[in-house]
Motif scaffolding. Sequence first.
Motif: not given
Length: 172
Positions: A104-107, A135-137, A154-157, A162-168
Amino acid sequence: MNPCRVLFICTGNSARSILSEATLNHLGKGRFEAYSAGSKPTGQVNPYALEELATAGIPIDGLSSKSWDRFVGEDAPPLDIVITVCDSAANEPCPVLFGDFVRTHWGLPDPAAVKGSPVVINKAFRKAHTLITYRLMELLKLPVETMSQEELKRALDGIGALSDEDNNGDGA
């Protein structure tokens, strides 16, 4: 898959992949075994990455910038997951490793490429580490031991999207 072995790869293996390796080993507490490597390793871990990890209370002993060559061949540890962490949005080339594992890719942007004062650079490393940790959490919440490779992919993709904004948060 006990522990689940994860390899984080990037080009230089000095910042993002190192932050990912150390953080997953710390948070995974034996459930995960993380490694990192690069296609063109710099040969040294970025001091700002080490500072960020130490500030977060994550052990830095034994971290090194190394080639992905040690993860191919008969003596290589078996891998379950390989995650590239290059920033494809910046046209940064991502290494490709072949094998029987989930890819997977977590750019994310390279904090080592940031120029400026130590305060600016520290902020870039903190922001990158915040997103990596988030992301690791999410990875730690997955029942990786019982998931099929397709479900895990699918889950890893999804986690990689997820971005910083998703983490509020803004990573600060």
